[in-house]
Design a protein around this motif. Structure first.
Motif, PDB file in Angstrom:
ATOM      1  N   UNK A  71      69.588   0.318  38.791  1.00 29.56           N
ATOM      2  CA  UNK A  71      70.665  -0.304  38.013  1.00 29.56           C
ATOM      3  C   UNK A  71      70.926  -1.709  38.537  1.00 29.56           C
ATOM      4  N   UNK A  72      70.804  -1.870  39.834  1.00 26.94           N
ATOM      5  CA  UNK A  72      71.095  -3.145  40.467  1.00 26.94           C
ATOM      6  C   UNK A  72      69.843  -3.962  40.742  1.00 26.94           C
ATOM      7  N   UNK A  73      68.733  -3.282  40.972  1.00 20.79           N
ATOM      8  CA  UNK A  73      67.479  -3.965  41.295  1.00 20.79           C
ATOM      9  C   UNK A  73      66.398  -3.429  40.363  1.00 20.79           C
ATOM     10  N   UNK A  74      66.441  -3.832  39.089  1.00 19.03           N
ATOM     11  CA  UNK A  74      65.559  -3.222  38.077  1.00 19.03           C
ATOM     12  C   UNK A  74      64.087  -3.549  38.260  1.00 19.03           C
ATOM     13  N   UNK A  75      63.749  -4.505  39.117  1.00 14.47           N
ATOM     14  CA  UNK A  75      62.336  -4.832  39.312  1.00 14.47           C
ATOM     15  C   UNK A  75      61.641  -3.860  40.260  1.00 14.47           C
ATOM     16  N   UNK A  76      62.398  -2.959  40.883  1.00 16.64           N
ATOM     17  CA  UNK A  76      61.748  -1.924  41.688  1.00 16.64           C
ATOM     18  C   UNK A  76      60.890  -1.051  40.775  1.00 16.64           C
ATOM     19  N   UNK A  77      59.797  -0.489  41.286  1.00  7.68           N
ATOM     20  CA  UNK A  77      58.912   0.320  40.430  1.00  7.68           C
ATOM     21  C   UNK A  77      59.543   1.638  40.020  1.00  7.68           C
ATOM     22  N   UNK A  78      58.925   2.301  39.077  1.00  8.00           N
ATOM     23  CA  UNK A  78      59.456   3.543  38.515  1.00  8.00           C
ATOM     24  C   UNK A  78      59.599   4.643  39.560  1.00  8.00           C
ATOM     25  N   UNK A  79      58.830   4.562  40.628  1.00  4.42           N
ATOM     26  CA  UNK A  79      58.940   5.583  41.679  1.00  4.42           C
ATOM     27  C   UNK A  79      60.322   5.607  42.313  1.00  4.42           C
TER      28      UNK A  79
ATOM     29  N   UNK B 240      49.436 -10.295  60.128  1.00  8.54           N
ATOM     30  CA  UNK B 240      49.461 -11.544  60.877  1.00  8.54           C
ATOM     31  C   UNK B 240      50.552 -12.487  60.372  1.00  8.54           C
ATOM     32  N   UNK B 241      51.567 -11.929  59.694  1.00  6.33           N
ATOM     33  CA  UNK B 241      52.630 -12.752  59.125  1.00  6.33           C
ATOM     34  C   UNK B 241      53.376 -13.508  60.222  1.00  6.33           C
ATOM     35  N   UNK B 242      53.585 -14.785  60.000  1.00  3.49           N
ATOM     36  CA  UNK B 242      54.357 -15.601  60.932  1.00  3.49           C
ATOM     37  C   UNK B 242      55.596 -16.193  60.270  1.00  3.49           C
ATOM     38  N   UNK B 243      55.544 -16.374  58.951  1.00  2.00           N
ATOM     39  CA  UNK B 243      56.705 -16.878  58.219  1.00  2.00           C
ATOM     40  C   UNK B 243      57.741 -15.762  58.116  1.00  2.00           C
ATOM     41  N   UNK B 244      58.992 -16.112  58.381  1.00  2.00           N
ATOM     42  CA  UNK B 244      60.031 -15.086  58.332  1.00  2.00           C
ATOM     43  C   UNK B 244      60.290 -14.606  56.902  1.00  2.00           C
ATOM     44  N   UNK B 245      60.477 -13.307  56.776  1.00  2.59           N
ATOM     45  CA  UNK B 245      60.857 -12.726  55.493  1.00  2.59           C
ATOM     46  C   UNK B 245      62.377 -12.593  55.445  1.00  2.59           C
ATOM     47  N   UNK B 246      62.900 -12.581  54.226  1.00  2.62           N
ATOM     48  CA  UNK B 246      64.334 -12.439  53.996  1.00  2.62           C
ATOM     49  C   UNK B 246      64.553 -11.203  53.133  1.00  2.62           C
ATOM     50  N   UNK B 247      65.813 -10.876  52.893  1.00  2.00           N
ATOM     51  CA  UNK B 247      66.118  -9.665  52.131  1.00  2.00           C
ATOM     52  C   UNK B 247      65.459  -9.694  50.753  1.00  2.00           C
ATOM     53  N   UNK B 248      65.480 -10.843  50.095  1.00  2.00           N
ATOM     54  CA  UNK B 248      64.844 -10.942  48.775  1.00  2.00           C
ATOM     55  C   UNK B 248      63.346 -10.707  48.865  1.00  2.00           C
ATOM     56  N   UNK B 249      62.737 -11.113  49.976  1.00  2.00           N
ATOM     57  CA  UNK B 249      61.305 -10.876  50.155  1.00  2.00           C
ATOM     58  C   UNK B 249      61.006  -9.391  50.319  1.00  2.00           C
TER      59      UNK B 249
ATOM     60  N   UNK C  81      62.532  -7.021  48.730  1.00  2.00           N
ATOM     61  CA  UNK C  81      62.463  -6.530  47.354  1.00  2.00           C
ATOM     62  C   UNK C  81      61.105  -6.855  46.746  1.00  2.00           C
ATOM     63  N   UNK C  82      60.636  -8.058  46.932  1.00  2.00           N
ATOM     64  CA  UNK C  82      59.341  -8.447  46.355  1.00  2.00           C
ATOM     65  C   UNK C  82      58.202  -7.604  46.933  1.00  2.00           C
ATOM     66  N   UNK C  83      58.267  -7.305  48.230  1.00  2.00           N
ATOM     67  CA  UNK C  83      57.241  -6.465  48.838  1.00  2.00           C
ATOM     68  C   UNK C  83      57.255  -5.060  48.236  1.00  2.00           C
ATOM     69  N   UNK C  84      58.455  -4.527  47.984  1.00  2.00           N
ATOM     70  CA  UNK C  84      58.558  -3.164  47.467  1.00  2.00           C
ATOM     71  C   UNK C  84      58.228  -3.077  45.982  1.00  2.00           C
ATOM     72  N   UNK C  85      58.302  -4.192  45.275  1.00  2.00           N
ATOM     73  CA  UNK C  85      57.968  -4.177  43.851  1.00  2.00           C
ATOM     74  C   UNK C  85      56.515  -3.756  43.618  1.00  2.00           C
ATOM     75  N   UNK C  86      55.682  -3.940  44.623  1.00  2.00           N
ATOM     76  CA  UNK C  86      54.266  -3.592  44.476  1.00  2.00           C
ATOM     77  C   UNK C  86      53.951  -2.175  44.963  1.00  2.00           C
TER      78      UNK C  86
END
Length: 325
Positions: A83-91, A117-126, A128-133
Protein backbone atom coordinates in the motif's frame (compact mmCIF):
# COMPACT_ATOMS: atom_id res chain seq x y z
CA UNK A 1 29.01 1.79 42.78
CA UNK A 2 31.13 3.99 40.51
CA UNK A 3 34.22 2.01 41.49
CA UNK A 4 32.43 -1.28 40.78
CA UNK A 5 31.33 -0.05 37.36
CA UNK A 6 34.84 1.27 36.67
CA UNK A 7 36.25 -2.18 37.43
CA UNK A 8 33.85 -3.79 34.95
CA UNK A 9 34.77 -1.20 32.30
CA UNK A 10 38.55 -1.32 32.79
CA UNK A 11 39.21 -2.52 29.22
CA UNK A 12 37.78 0.75 27.91
CA UNK A 13 40.04 2.97 30.00
CA UNK A 14 43.19 4.67 28.76
CA UNK A 15 44.26 5.57 25.23
CA UNK A 16 41.76 3.29 23.51
CA UNK A 17 38.34 3.63 21.86
CA UNK A 18 35.94 4.31 24.66
CA UNK A 19 32.52 3.80 26.11
CA UNK A 20 29.79 5.61 27.99
CA UNK A 21 27.71 3.94 30.70
CA UNK A 22 24.37 5.07 32.06
CA UNK A 23 22.46 3.51 34.94
CA UNK A 24 19.03 4.89 35.81
CA UNK A 25 17.31 3.69 38.97
CA UNK A 26 13.87 4.90 40.01
CA UNK A 27 14.01 7.75 37.53
CA UNK A 28 17.42 9.06 38.59
CA UNK A 29 20.78 8.62 36.84
CA UNK A 30 22.91 6.89 39.47
CA UNK A 31 25.84 6.22 37.12
CA UNK A 32 26.84 8.42 34.18
CA UNK A 33 30.43 7.69 33.27
CA UNK A 34 32.63 7.64 30.20
CA UNK A 35 35.93 5.98 29.41
CA UNK A 36 38.64 6.18 26.79
CA UNK A 37 38.51 8.25 23.63
CA UNK A 38 35.71 9.28 21.30
CA UNK A 39 38.36 10.29 18.76
CA UNK A 40 41.73 8.57 19.08
CA UNK A 41 43.52 10.67 16.48
CA UNK A 42 42.47 13.99 17.99
CA UNK A 43 42.72 12.59 21.55
CA UNK A 44 39.17 13.65 22.40
CA UNK A 45 37.97 11.93 25.54
CA UNK A 46 34.54 10.33 25.67
CA UNK A 47 32.00 12.12 27.90
CA UNK A 48 28.32 11.58 28.78
CA UNK A 49 27.54 13.99 25.92
CA UNK A 50 29.47 11.93 23.35
CA UNK A 51 27.21 10.76 20.52
CA UNK A 52 27.73 7.20 19.28
CA UNK A 53 26.17 5.62 16.22
CA UNK A 54 23.47 3.47 17.80
CA UNK A 55 23.30 0.88 15.01
CA UNK A 56 20.28 -1.37 15.63
CA UNK A 57 19.42 0.36 18.90
CA UNK A 58 17.97 2.83 16.34
CA UNK A 59 15.17 0.39 15.55
CA UNK A 60 13.17 1.34 18.64
CA UNK A 61 12.95 4.91 17.30
CA UNK A 62 11.78 3.73 13.88
CA UNK A 63 9.13 1.62 15.60
CA UNK A 64 8.09 4.58 17.75
CA UNK A 65 7.71 6.73 14.65
CA UNK A 66 5.39 4.13 13.11
CA UNK A 67 3.36 3.95 16.32
CA UNK A 68 3.03 7.73 16.44
CA UNK A 69 1.69 7.75 12.88
CA UNK A 70 -0.74 4.97 13.80
CA UNK A 71 -1.97 7.13 16.68
CA UNK A 72 -2.38 9.99 14.20
CA UNK A 73 -4.51 7.75 11.97
CA UNK A 74 -2.02 8.17 9.13
CA UNK A 75 -1.33 4.46 8.76
CA UNK A 76 -2.44 1.11 10.16
CA UNK A 77 -0.18 -1.59 11.55
CA UNK A 78 -2.05 -4.17 9.48
CA UNK A 79 -1.57 -2.17 6.27
CA UNK A 80 0.02 -4.16 3.45
CA UNK A 81 3.52 -2.90 2.81
CA UNK A 82 2.68 -2.55 -0.88
CA UNK A 83 0.00 0.00 0.00
CA UNK A 84 2.88 2.30 0.83
CA UNK A 85 5.63 0.88 -1.38
CA UNK A 86 3.80 -0.43 -4.47
CA UNK A 87 7.01 -1.03 -6.43
CA UNK A 88 7.84 -4.03 -4.24
CA UNK A 89 7.30 -7.31 -6.14
CA UNK A 90 4.18 -9.44 -5.83
CA UNK A 91 5.95 -11.77 -3.40
CA UNK A 92 5.48 -9.01 -0.79
CA UNK A 93 1.68 -8.96 -1.20
CA UNK A 94 1.03 -10.62 2.17
CA UNK A 95 3.60 -8.57 4.11
CA UNK A 96 2.15 -6.06 6.59
CA UNK A 97 3.72 -3.29 8.63
CA UNK A 98 3.40 -5.51 11.70
CA UNK A 99 5.48 -8.16 9.92
CA UNK A 100 8.14 -5.53 9.24
CA UNK A 101 8.16 -4.40 12.87
CA UNK A 102 8.53 -7.95 14.22
CA UNK A 103 11.05 -9.34 11.68
CA UNK A 104 8.49 -11.84 10.42
CA UNK A 105 8.16 -10.51 6.85
CA UNK A 106 10.51 -12.98 5.17
CA UNK A 107 11.79 -10.20 2.93
CA UNK A 108 15.24 -10.68 1.45
CA UNK A 109 18.14 -9.09 3.34
CA UNK A 110 19.39 -6.16 1.29
CA UNK A 111 22.95 -6.87 2.40
CA UNK A 112 22.71 -10.23 0.62
CA UNK A 113 21.88 -8.70 -2.76
CA UNK A 114 24.29 -5.76 -2.70
CA UNK A 115 27.32 -6.02 -4.92
CA UNK A 116 29.99 -7.75 -2.81
CA UNK A 117 32.54 -5.10 -3.71
CA UNK A 118 30.19 -2.14 -3.14
CA UNK A 119 31.95 0.96 -1.86
CA UNK A 120 29.30 3.62 -2.48
CA UNK A 121 26.99 3.98 0.49
CA UNK A 122 23.41 2.81 0.08
CA UNK A 123 20.46 4.67 1.57
CA UNK A 124 16.97 3.59 2.59
CA UNK A 125 15.60 4.32 -0.89
CA UNK A 126 18.35 2.14 -2.37
CA UNK A 127 17.20 -0.72 -0.16
CA UNK A 128 13.78 -0.48 -1.80
CA UNK A 129 15.37 -0.52 -5.25
CA UNK A 130 17.42 -3.60 -4.35
CA UNK A 131 14.31 -5.43 -3.13
CA UNK A 132 12.30 -4.51 -6.22
CA UNK A 133 14.32 -7.12 -8.10
CA UNK A 134 13.75 -9.88 -5.52
CA UNK A 135 10.41 -11.53 -6.26
CA UNK A 136 10.77 -14.03 -3.43
CA UNK A 137 10.69 -14.26 0.33
CA UNK A 138 12.57 -16.52 2.71
CA UNK A 139 9.28 -17.84 4.11
CA UNK A 140 5.57 -17.10 4.12
CA UNK A 141 5.07 -13.75 5.90
CA UNK A 142 4.16 -14.23 9.53
CA UNK A 143 5.18 -17.89 9.64
CA UNK A 144 8.75 -17.48 10.92
CA UNK A 145 11.23 -15.01 12.40
CA UNK A 146 14.35 -13.76 10.63
CA UNK A 147 16.03 -10.56 11.77
CA UNK A 148 15.60 -8.05 8.96
CA UNK A 149 17.43 -4.79 8.41
CA UNK A 150 15.51 -4.56 5.13
CA UNK A 151 12.26 -4.32 7.07
CA UNK A 152 13.34 -1.33 9.11
CA UNK A 153 14.78 0.50 6.11
CA UNK A 154 11.38 0.10 4.44
CA UNK A 155 9.64 1.33 7.60
CA UNK A 156 11.67 4.55 7.41
CA UNK A 157 10.42 5.06 3.86
CA UNK A 158 6.84 4.40 5.01
CA UNK A 159 7.26 6.98 7.79
CA UNK A 160 8.20 9.47 5.09
CA UNK A 161 5.22 8.63 2.88
CA UNK A 162 2.69 8.63 5.72
CA UNK A 163 3.97 11.83 7.32
CA UNK A 164 4.95 13.81 4.25
CA UNK A 165 8.27 14.57 5.93
CA UNK A 166 11.78 13.25 5.58
CA UNK A 167 12.46 10.49 8.08
CA UNK A 168 15.16 12.46 9.89
CA UNK A 169 12.91 15.51 10.11
CA UNK A 170 9.99 13.49 11.49
CA UNK A 171 12.18 11.98 14.19
CA UNK A 172 13.55 15.37 15.14
CA UNK A 173 10.18 17.10 15.27
CA UNK A 174 8.08 14.34 16.80
CA UNK A 175 10.52 12.49 19.07
CA UNK A 176 13.88 14.14 19.70
CA UNK A 177 12.85 17.79 20.11
CA UNK A 178 9.78 17.13 22.30
CA UNK A 179 11.92 15.03 24.64
CA UNK A 180 14.80 17.50 24.74
CA UNK A 181 17.14 15.06 22.97
CA UNK A 182 18.81 18.04 21.36
CA UNK A 183 21.97 16.33 20.09
CA UNK A 184 20.36 13.11 18.85
CA UNK A 185 20.16 12.89 15.06
CA UNK A 186 19.43 10.51 12.23
CA UNK A 187 22.70 11.40 10.57
CA UNK A 188 22.92 12.24 6.87
CA UNK A 189 26.31 13.17 5.51
CA UNK A 190 26.19 16.60 3.91
CA UNK A 191 22.79 17.32 5.47
CA UNK A 192 23.26 17.11 9.23
CA UNK A 193 26.11 17.04 11.70
CA UNK A 194 26.80 15.03 14.84
CA UNK A 195 27.80 17.08 17.85
CA UNK A 196 30.45 15.55 20.12
CA UNK A 197 30.83 12.70 17.66
CA UNK A 198 32.45 9.39 18.50
CA UNK A 199 34.31 7.69 15.65
CA UNK A 200 34.34 3.92 15.32
CA UNK A 201 37.41 1.68 15.53
CA UNK A 202 38.47 -1.91 14.96
CA UNK A 203 41.48 -3.73 16.35
CA UNK A 204 43.78 -4.99 13.56
CA UNK A 205 47.21 -6.51 14.18
CA UNK A 206 47.24 -5.10 17.68
CA UNK A 207 46.48 -1.54 16.54
CA UNK A 208 43.24 0.42 16.63
CA UNK A 209 42.20 1.42 13.11
CA UNK A 210 39.43 3.91 12.36
CA UNK A 211 36.55 1.98 10.75
CA UNK A 212 33.78 4.50 11.12
CA UNK A 213 31.70 3.90 8.01
CA UNK A 214 30.75 1.03 5.74
CA UNK A 215 28.67 0.82 2.58
CA UNK A 216 25.52 0.33 4.71
CA UNK A 217 26.17 3.07 7.28
CA UNK A 218 23.92 5.61 5.55
CA UNK A 219 20.77 3.49 5.88
CA UNK A 220 18.79 5.28 8.58
CA UNK A 221 15.78 3.15 9.47
CA UNK A 222 17.76 0.12 10.61
CA UNK A 223 20.65 1.82 12.36
CA UNK A 224 21.55 5.40 11.45
CA UNK A 225 20.83 7.34 14.65
CA UNK A 226 23.53 8.94 16.80
CA UNK A 227 22.84 9.60 20.47
CA UNK A 228 24.46 9.93 23.87
CA UNK A 229 23.76 8.53 27.30
CA UNK A 230 22.66 12.04 28.33
CA UNK A 231 19.94 12.04 25.66
CA UNK A 232 19.03 8.37 26.12
CA UNK A 233 18.20 9.12 29.76
CA UNK A 234 15.40 11.34 28.42
CA UNK A 235 14.26 8.62 26.04
CA UNK A 236 14.13 6.08 28.85
CA UNK A 237 12.02 8.41 31.01
CA UNK A 238 9.50 8.83 28.17
CA UNK A 239 8.95 5.06 28.03
CA UNK A 240 7.30 5.09 31.46
CA UNK A 241 4.47 7.54 30.69
CA UNK A 242 2.44 9.03 27.87
CA UNK A 243 4.55 12.13 27.20
CA UNK A 244 5.40 10.65 23.77
CA UNK A 245 3.54 7.41 23.11
CA UNK A 246 0.17 6.45 24.52
CA UNK A 247 -0.13 3.62 27.04
CA UNK A 248 -1.64 1.49 24.27
CA UNK A 249 1.26 2.14 21.89
CA UNK A 250 3.86 1.40 24.53
CA UNK A 251 2.07 -1.83 25.35
CA UNK A 252 2.22 -2.79 21.67
CA UNK A 253 5.94 -2.03 21.51
CA UNK A 254 6.71 -4.20 24.54
CA UNK A 255 4.39 -7.11 23.70
CA UNK A 256 6.29 -10.31 22.78
CA UNK A 257 4.76 -10.84 19.35
CA UNK A 258 7.07 -13.57 18.13
CA UNK A 259 9.69 -16.03 19.25
CA UNK A 260 13.13 -15.49 17.76
CA UNK A 261 16.08 -17.68 16.81
CA UNK A 262 17.20 -17.49 20.44
CA UNK A 263 14.95 -19.52 22.76
CA UNK A 264 15.45 -16.97 25.55
CA UNK A 265 14.36 -13.99 23.43
CA UNK A 266 11.06 -12.81 21.98
CA UNK A 267 10.50 -9.68 19.89
CA UNK A 268 8.12 -6.75 20.16
CA UNK A 269 8.23 -3.62 18.01
CA UNK A 270 11.88 -2.61 17.95
CA UNK A 271 12.57 -4.33 21.28
CA UNK A 272 13.84 -7.74 22.34
CA UNK A 273 12.15 -9.25 25.37
CA UNK A 274 13.87 -11.64 27.76
CA UNK A 275 12.16 -12.46 31.04
CA UNK A 276 11.65 -9.19 32.91
CA UNK A 277 13.86 -7.19 30.54
CA UNK A 278 13.18 -5.30 27.33
CA UNK A 279 16.38 -4.55 25.47
CA UNK A 280 18.13 -4.11 22.18
CA UNK A 281 21.69 -4.31 21.01
CA UNK A 282 23.35 -2.58 18.09
CA UNK A 283 26.31 -3.74 16.07
CA UNK A 284 27.93 -2.05 13.09
CA UNK A 285 31.45 -1.42 11.92
CA UNK A 286 33.21 0.47 14.70
CA UNK A 287 30.36 0.46 17.24
CA UNK A 288 28.74 -1.98 19.73
CA UNK A 289 25.89 -0.79 21.96
CA UNK A 290 23.07 -2.01 24.16
CA UNK A 291 20.16 -0.72 26.23
CA UNK A 292 18.67 -3.06 28.84
CA UNK A 293 15.53 -2.01 30.73
CA UNK A 294 13.95 -3.64 33.76
CA UNK A 295 10.70 -1.64 33.71
CA UNK A 296 9.10 -3.32 36.72
CA UNK A 297 12.19 -2.47 38.78
CA UNK A 298 12.71 1.02 37.40
CA UNK A 299 16.22 0.11 36.27
CA UNK A 300 17.92 0.81 32.94
CA UNK A 301 21.50 0.22 31.85
CA UNK A 302 22.93 1.70 28.65
CA UNK A 303 26.41 0.89 27.33
CA UNK A 304 27.59 2.70 24.18
CA UNK A 305 31.01 1.92 22.68
CA UNK A 306 32.97 3.03 19.63
CA UNK A 307 34.73 -0.24 18.89
CA UNK A 308 33.86 -3.49 17.12
CA UNK A 309 34.50 -5.78 20.05
CA UNK A 310 33.44 -6.99 22.57
CA UNK A 311 29.66 -7.00 22.53
CA UNK A 312 28.46 -5.13 25.65
CA UNK A 313 25.23 -7.00 26.45
CA UNK A 314 26.80 -9.28 29.08
CA UNK A 315 28.65 -6.29 30.50
CA UNK A 316 25.36 -4.42 30.86
CA UNK A 317 23.83 -7.38 32.71
CA UNK A 318 26.82 -7.42 35.05
CA UNK A 319 26.35 -3.72 35.73
CA UNK A 320 22.62 -4.23 36.29
CA UNK A 321 23.38 -7.00 38.81
CA UNK A 322 25.11 -4.40 41.01
CA UNK A 323 21.76 -2.67 41.46
CA UNK A 324 19.42 -5.64 41.70
CA UNK A 325 18.57 -7.26 45.05
Amino acid sequence: MDESVDALMRDYQGEVPGASVLVIHDGKPVVSRSYGYADLEARVAATPQTNYRLASVSKQFTAAAVLLLAEDGRLGLDDPVRKWLPTLPASADAVTLKHLLTHTSGLVDYEDVMAPDATVQVHDADVLHLLESQDRTYFSPGSEYRYSNSAYALLALIVEKASGQRYATFLRERIFAPLGMDDTVAYEQGVSTVANRAYGYSLADGEWQRTDQSSTSAVLGDGGIYSSIADLAKWDAALYDDRLLSDASRKLAFTPWTKTDDPTVEYGYGWRITGETVWHSGETIGFRNVIVRYPQRGLTVVVLTNRDDPEPYRKALQIAALFLP
